[in-house]
Structure formats: C-alpha cells, structure tokens
Design a protein around this motif. Structure first.
Motif, PDB file in Angstrom:
ATOM      1  N   LEU A  23       0.835  -1.207   0.000  1.00 51.89           N
ATOM      2  CA  LEU A  23       0.000   0.000   0.000  1.00 51.89           C
ATOM      3  C   LEU A  23       0.864   1.249   0.000  1.00 51.89           C
ATOM      4  O   LEU A  23       0.567   2.226  -0.694  1.00 51.89           O
ATOM      5  N   LEU A  24       1.943   1.233   0.775  1.00 54.40           N
ATOM      6  CA  LEU A  24       2.861   2.370   0.807  1.00 54.40           C
ATOM      7  C   LEU A  24       3.478   2.595  -0.568  1.00 54.40           C
ATOM      8  O   LEU A  24       3.561   3.726  -1.041  1.00 54.40           O
ATOM      9  N   LEU A  28       3.214   5.943  -2.738  1.00 52.91           N
ATOM     10  CA  LEU A  28       4.398   6.701  -3.150  1.00 52.91           C
ATOM     11  C   LEU A  28       4.503   6.826  -4.668  1.00 52.91           C
ATOM     12  O   LEU A  28       5.013   7.821  -5.177  1.00 52.91           O
ATOM     13  N   ASP A  29       4.010   5.815  -5.376  1.00 50.79           N
ATOM     14  CA  ASP A  29       4.031   5.859  -6.837  1.00 50.79           C
ATOM     15  C   ASP A  29       2.994   6.818  -7.417  1.00 50.79           C
ATOM     16  O   ASP A  29       3.134   7.260  -8.552  1.00 50.79           O
ATOM     17  N   ASN A  30       1.967   7.134  -6.629  1.00 53.81           N
ATOM     18  CA  ASN A  30       0.835   7.884  -7.171  1.00 53.81           C
ATOM     19  C   ASN A  30       0.519   9.197  -6.463  1.00 53.81           C
ATOM     20  O   ASN A  30      -0.474   9.837  -6.814  1.00 53.81           O
ATOM     21  N   ALA A  31       1.306   9.586  -5.504  1.00 51.51           N
ATOM     22  CA  ALA A  31       0.979  10.810  -4.771  1.00 51.51           C
ATOM     23  C   ALA A  31       2.253  11.577  -4.430  1.00 51.51           C
ATOM     24  O   ALA A  31       3.335  11.010  -4.371  1.00 51.51           O
TER      25      ALA A  31
END
Length: 78
Positions: A23-24, A28-31
């Motif tokens: 989830l992290l 991190l990939d999208n925000a």
C-alpha cells in the motif's frame, strides 16, 4: 537418489507488514509526499492492515461493491 526432484510451489503467505509495504508503494508511486512522512504513512497502512486482519467478512461486507458481494454469495452460497 533421483537426479530430478520435483517440488510443488507453495502459496505465498502475506502478512500485515507485506500489505502495508505494498500500500505504501502504491501511495508513493501515485501521490506527492515528503521523505519525512514515509514512516507515518507506513504506520497508517500497517494499522489498517492489522485492523482488517481481525475483522470478519460480515464486518467488511458494507465496504465491498454490491456486484462483487453478489458474486461471492453465489459462488460460496452464503
């Protein structure tokens, strides 16, 4: 002794820490984020995963889209 040994693959066991890391990574990939926030984000995702680990299906059913719930009920005959 046989020269070729066949081993059946075993299913991968996922734990709360694995779920939190995935989830992290998605987060991190999208925000946008600041490096100092990574620990806090991981803690939040780990807490979520641990909480959901101890919930029953009936506790979570309201959060699952109705279309998926109906397929689950048909398949498992709840």
């Amino acid at each position: 002794m046989a020269e070729n040994i066949k081993v059946s693959p075993t299913p991968i066991q996922r734990n709360s820490a694995d779920v939190a890391m995935e989830l992290l990574k998605i987060h991190l990939d999208n925000a946008r984020f600041e490096i100092k926030d990574i620990g806090e984000l991981y803690s939040q995702y780990y807490s979520l995963a641990k909480t959901l680990e101890y919930k029953s299906y009936s506790d979570l059913e309201e959060f699952i889209p109705k279309e998926i719930v109906s397929k689950i009920k048909i398949q498992n005959r709840y």
